[in-house]
Design an enzyme around this catalytic site. Structure first.
Site, PDB file in Angstrom:
ATOM      1  N   LYS A   1     -42.403  -5.697  44.496  1.00 36.00           N
ATOM      2  CA  LYS A   1     -43.402  -5.226  43.743  1.00 36.00           C
ATOM      3  C   LYS A   1     -45.115  -5.778  44.285  1.00 36.00           C
ATOM      4  O   LYS A   1     -44.440  -7.311  44.535  1.00 36.00           O
ATOM      5  CB  LYS A   1     -43.415  -5.233  42.241  1.00 36.00           C
ATOM      6  CG  LYS A   1     -42.093  -3.768  41.485  1.00 36.00           C
ATOM      7  CD  LYS A   1     -42.400  -4.403  40.524  1.00 36.00           C
ATOM      8  CE  LYS A   1     -41.599  -2.908  40.293  1.00 36.00           C
ATOM      9  NZ  LYS A   1     -40.030  -3.022  39.189  1.00 36.00           N
TER      10      LYS A   1
ATOM     11  N   GLU B   1     -27.239  -3.779  39.175  1.00 40.48           N
ATOM     12  CA  GLU B   1     -27.583  -4.831  38.273  1.00 40.48           C
ATOM     13  C   GLU B   1     -27.648  -4.314  37.532  1.00 40.48           C
ATOM     14  O   GLU B   1     -27.625  -3.422  36.918  1.00 40.48           O
ATOM     15  CB  GLU B   1     -28.178  -5.525  39.093  1.00 40.48           C
ATOM     16  CG  GLU B   1     -30.003  -4.580  39.244  1.00 40.48           C
ATOM     17  CD  GLU B   1     -31.410  -5.667  39.090  1.00 40.48           C
ATOM     18  OE1 GLU B   1     -31.630  -6.677  38.286  1.00 40.48           O
ATOM     19  OE2 GLU B   1     -32.428  -5.200  39.476  1.00 40.48           O
TER      20      GLU B   1
HETATM   21  N1  PSU Z   1     -38.381  -6.177  40.177  1.00 39.02           N
HETATM   22  C1  PSU Z   1     -38.506  -5.118  39.887  1.00 39.02           C
HETATM   23  N2  PSU Z   1     -37.469  -4.194  38.349  1.00 39.02           N
HETATM   24  C2  PSU Z   1     -36.667  -5.793  37.604  1.00 39.02           C
HETATM   25  C3  PSU Z   1     -36.667  -6.662  38.190  1.00 39.02           C
HETATM   26  C4  PSU Z   1     -37.008  -6.728  39.408  1.00 39.02           C
HETATM   27  O1  PSU Z   1     -38.494  -4.484  40.333  1.00 39.02           O
HETATM   28  O2  PSU Z   1     -36.109  -4.893  36.920  1.00 39.02           O
HETATM   29  C5  PSU Z   1     -35.397  -7.948  37.936  1.00 39.02           C
HETATM   30  C6  PSU Z   1     -34.333  -7.778  38.990  1.00 39.02           C
HETATM   31  O3  PSU Z   1     -33.526  -8.437  38.095  1.00 39.02           O
HETATM   32  C7  PSU Z   1     -34.430  -9.344  39.560  1.00 39.02           C
HETATM   33  C8  PSU Z   1     -35.143 -10.064  38.436  1.00 39.02           C
HETATM   34  O4  PSU Z   1     -33.182 -10.256  39.861  1.00 39.02           O
HETATM   35  O5  PSU Z   1     -36.192  -9.172  37.855  1.00 39.02           O
HETATM   36  C9  PSU Z   1     -36.672 -10.714  38.955  1.00 39.02           C
HETATM   37  O6  PSU Z   1     -36.772 -11.599  38.237  1.00 39.02           O
HETATM   38  P1  PSU Z   1     -37.119 -13.416  38.301  1.00 39.02           P
HETATM   39  O7  PSU Z   1     -38.637 -13.192  39.224  1.00 39.02           O
HETATM   40  O8  PSU Z   1     -37.103 -14.220  36.799  1.00 39.02           O
HETATM   41  O9  PSU Z   1     -36.510 -13.694  38.989  1.00 39.02           O
END
Ligand code: PSU
Ligand code: MN
Length: 307
Positions: A158, A25
């Site tokens: 996380k 990604e």
């Molecule tokens: N969790 C991590 N590192 C990240 C992300 C999530 O530990 O960089 C990023 C990933 O790209 C994930 C996104 O798909 O954040 C999720 O964001 P949201 O909660 O806005 O959907």
């Protein structure tokens, strides 16, 4: 109508030959890691794959075009340009406006599956945010996995999120969750979140077998492969708990909400831990890329021996 996706020649050739391919990604590069370490990391993840004979398919939207596999210039762009954070719902808008975006797990899994890439490595998944009962803030990573047949290797979610609720939602969405050599669901920086999962596997080949069974059953979901960081590489649990409490307080004070929450907390945690969380973050991602390579190899070997 021609395909709106642009698959790089390297990825297209590997897929046509049945050779292993792993998707990566770009949000982790654009928004999840600080510059300039992000560019080094993007190159290193691709290199880990290449050194194992696996083709890297880093995914991003460049000038409106979803790219499956980037060249060196594309990798530099995701690391250095200020790009939109692109989830699945943003894809048609970026296309129409011809603008660039770094794809989240949701958008990456969706685009990978459309291109026929079946294995994807990331750091941590998005999930259900704490307080989602009020805010409804749940990452589209979960709903995208319900419609994208891709095995996603992550170190869980996380501990800034509500991990129990995230696992419940994955159950509702019928997305299999499989621990790699464990039934303890990891919380990214730590091996054990305190939540257990029903199933574990001992080898990459076993995951390829599950993927095959899934296809045979016509089950179009993704698979969450939970790959905990080795114990000697995990973050110190006391420091982890202390820094997280500070991060929540800071987000509240700054009034951050919506999709800005994850990048805010992650940035705060890197700073407040003096960079320690970043080193753990990179170890996690490398570890996941290696396991994804093994799964992609097992998947391609399985296809070549049984067809
Ligand atoms: N969790 C991590 N590192 C990240 C992300 C999530 O530990 O960089 C990023 C990933 O790209 C994930 C996104 O798909 O954040 C999720 O964001 P949201 O909660 O806005 O959907
Ligand atoms: Mn959100």
């Amino acid at each position: 109508m021609t395909s709106p996706l642009r698959v790089s020649a390297a990825v297209a050739d590997a897929l046509a030959d049945g050779r292993p391919v792993v998707a990566l990604e770009s949000t982790i590069i654009s928004h999840g890691l600080p510059r300039p370490r992000n560019l080094e990391a993007a190159r290193e993840f691709e290199e880990i794959l290449r050194s194992r004979g696996v083709t890297a398919a880093t995914i991003a939207v460049l000038d409106g075009v979803p790219r499956i596999g980037l060249d060196a210039e594309g990798v530099e762009r995701i690391a250095s340009e200020d790009m939109a954070k692109a989830s699945v719902r943003d894809l048609p808008i970026l296309s129409a406006k011809r603008i660039s975006g770094a794809t989240t797990v949701a958008a990456t899994a969706y685009l990978a599956s459309k291109a026929g890439v079946r294995v994807f490595a990331t750091g941590g998944l998005g999930g259900v945010h704490r307080g989602a009962g009020q805010t409804f803030d749940e990452s589209a990573d979960l709903s995208a996995l319900a419609i994208s047949p891709v095995a996603v290797v992550s170190a869980g979610v996380k501990s800034v999120l509500d991990i129990g609720a995230t696992l419940e939602r994955l159950e509702t969405l019928s997305v299999p969750v499989i621990g790699y050599r464990t039934t303890n669901f990891p919380s990214f920086w730590l091996r054990d979140s305190g939540h257990t999962i029903d199933w574990s596997v001992d080898s990459a080949a076993e995951i390829a077998e599950v993927m095959h069974s899934q296809d045979a059953l016509g089950h179009g979901q993704g698979i969450v492969v939970a790959n905990p960081i080795p114990l000697d590489q995990q973050w110190d649990p006391d420091e982890h708990d202390r820094v997280l409490a500070q991060a929540f307080a800071a987000a509240e004070a700054a009034g951050v909400h919506g999709k800005a929450v994850t990048p805010f907390l992650l940035g705060f945690i890197v700073d407040a831990s003096g960079g320690k969380s970043l080193e753990v973050n990179l170890d996690i991602a490398r570890n996941n890329v290696r396991l994804a390579a093994d799964i992609a190899i097992a998947w391609s070997e399985r296809a070549s021996t049984r067809e």
